[in-house]
Write an enzyme that holds these catalytic residues in place. Structure first.
Site, PDB file in Angstrom:
ATOM      1  N   HIS A  25       0.937  -1.233  -0.098  1.00  0.00           N
ATOM      2  CA  HIS A  25       0.137  -0.128   0.128  1.00  0.00           C
ATOM      3  C   HIS A  25       1.009   1.295   0.070  1.00  0.00           C
ATOM      4  CE1 HIS A  25      -3.948   1.736   1.055  1.00  0.00           C
ATOM      5  NE2 HIS A  25      -3.351   2.698   0.992  1.00  0.00           N
ATOM      6  N   GLY A 186      -9.476   7.883  -2.621  1.00  0.00           N
ATOM      7  CA  GLY A 186     -10.029   9.223  -2.327  1.00  0.00           C
ATOM      8  C   GLY A 186     -10.986   9.311  -1.173  1.00  0.00           C
ATOM      9  N   HIS A 213     -10.015   0.499  -0.406  1.00  0.00           N
ATOM     10  CA  HIS A 213      -9.516   1.391   0.633  1.00  0.00           C
ATOM     11  C   HIS A 213     -11.056   1.515   1.602  1.00  0.00           C
ATOM     12  CE1 HIS A 213      -6.331   3.522  -1.391  1.00  0.00           C
ATOM     13  NE2 HIS A 213      -6.202   4.163  -0.155  1.00  0.00           N
ATOM     14  N   GLU A 216     -10.817   3.324   6.963  1.00  0.00           N
ATOM     15  CA  GLU A 216     -10.120   4.295   7.352  1.00  0.00           C
ATOM     16  C   GLU A 216     -10.746   5.468   7.674  1.00  0.00           C
ATOM     17  OE1 GLU A 216      -6.202   6.790   5.264  1.00  0.00           O
ATOM     18  OE2 GLU A 216      -7.734   6.095   3.913  1.00  0.00           O
ATOM     19  N   ASP A 313       1.786   3.831   3.046  1.00  0.00           N
ATOM     20  CA  ASP A 313       0.630   4.976   2.575  1.00  0.00           C
ATOM     21  C   ASP A 313       1.193   5.744   1.578  1.00  0.00           C
ATOM     22  OD1 ASP A 313      -1.984   5.336   1.890  1.00  0.00           O
ATOM     23  OD2 ASP A 313      -2.303   6.413   3.841  1.00  0.00           O
TER      24      ASP A 313
END
Length: 372
Positions: A25, A186, A213, A216, A313
């Site tokens: 990632h 996004g 994603h 988070e 990330d």
């Protein structure tokens, strides 16, 4: 060729930097060198908040430490601005791979959203081809430097736009030319994977893997949609899955918990969690548990047997490397070499590679750790 990374050591003196590692990632537009942003920015007249690399790097780290994913994402306006030409994409991708190799990464998946790189005339396919060119040049550089690395592209669609199906087609079109998987990225809250069900159906029909994603900036429903609507084989971050874990009681030696149905499913199916400790602190992903690394549910998930992986990330925004992230976790939770090897084997097992290649990657990890 590339900058020399800071070396990180375990308590016993073992170099984490020298260990073979797997990065799952890692965003292309979040891993630029500040010096490259300055050079490419000057060429297009881009107004930057600093004109030296050290100060600019500090600016990115400070602006990213907002506690909000939405605010965190605003820093990408500068990085994507210098990634709108073939030359810019080739250079950024090449240096990205060089920096991975310098940090001991032997397999990396680079995720990025081609739709964000078209303002200067590139087509989607041209953008993907430019990044692949840079990746291949970077691989050659790493190999010539005496190391070895393998890298694939994760083609991302922006979840708040309506191009996911088109981007899914793009990813499948390049599956034999560098693309290994699909992602949506996004703003998470308000833009569930279910909005892009058609794209995920298309990917499934073409046997093309997806990571999503989720967990988070949004909670369990987002994770549920990633698995059901997105058919996610991995969860990007996924840390808020811990909301489905109830701590029943604790004593001096043990913690007794119960898993909700979603957490149990993720654990039983060994769906990998692509955690990024520093980033999770910066974006407020673990705000429900605290604001320190010791509060991160990573160790709880690890001790319960979830397939946790460690990632960066965005190396620029978090001023970090994969070795640094591992060092931070080792210091916080008293992990040793065996624990760090588990995290790398988890990542190797979850890579979007054929089974035989994943087994070979695991052998590389094991041999590197045994020889350390």
């Amino acid at each position: 060729m590339n900058t020399v990374p800071e070396e990180f050591l375990l308590a016993g003196g073992t170099s984490i930097t020298a260990l073979p590692k797997v990065s799952l990632h890692d965003h292309l537009d979040g891993g630029l060198r500040p010096s490259t942003i300055i050079e490419l920015g000057d060429a297009i007249g881009l107004d930057l908040p600093a004109d030296d690399a050290v100060t600019l790097g500090q600016w990115f780290a400070e602006r990213s430490n907002s506690g909000s994913l939405v605010e965190y994402l605003k820093t990408f306006d500068l990085t994507t601005a210098v990634m709108q030409t073939r030359e810019g994409l080739v250079r950024v991708a090449r240096e990205f791979v060089q920096d991975l190799g310098a940090d001991g990464v032997v397999y990396g998946e680079i995720r990025w959203a081609p739709e964000q790189h078209l303002s200067r005339g590139l087509t989607l396919d041209q953008a993907v081809e430019a990044v692949q060119e840079g990746i291949e040049e970077g691989i050659d550089d790493v190999n010539q430097n005496g190391s070895g690395i393998r890298v694939g592209q994760l083609i991302s669609a922006m979840r708040h736009t309506n191009r996911a199906f088109e981007i899914a087609e793009l990813a499948v079109r390049h599956r034999d030319r560098g693309a290994v998987g699909f992602d949506i990225a996004g703003p998470e809250a308000g833009f569930p994977p279910s909005n892009h069900r058609r794209a995920f159906d298309y990917l499934a029909e073409h046997y093309f893997p997806a990571t999503v994603h989720a967990g988070e900036a949004d909670g369990l429903e987002s994770i549920r949609s990633a698995i059901i609507d997105g058919r996610a084989l991995r969860l990007g971050h996924g840390v808020r899955l811990a909301e489905d874990i109830v701590i029943e009681r604790q004593d001096d030696e043990n913690t007794y918990v119960s898993l909700g149905p979603l957490a149990q499913w993720v654990k039983d199916r060994e769906i990998a969690l692509e955690t990024s400790p520093s980033s999770n602190l910066q974006t407020g992903a673990i705000a429900a548990w605290g604001d320190d690394l010791l509060d991160h549910p990573f160790d709880l998930l690890y001790q319960l047997g979830f397939r946790v992986t460690v990632n960066t990330d965005n190396r620029l925004m978090s001023a970090t490397t994969l070795s640094r992230e591992l060092a931070l976790l080792a210091d916080a939770f008293d992990y040793d070499l065996t624990d760090l090897e588990v995290f790398q084997l988890n990542a190797a097992s979850s890579a979007f590679l054929p089974l035989e290649d994943r087994e070979e990657l695991a052998d590389i990890i094991t041999a590197g750790f045994e020889g350390s």
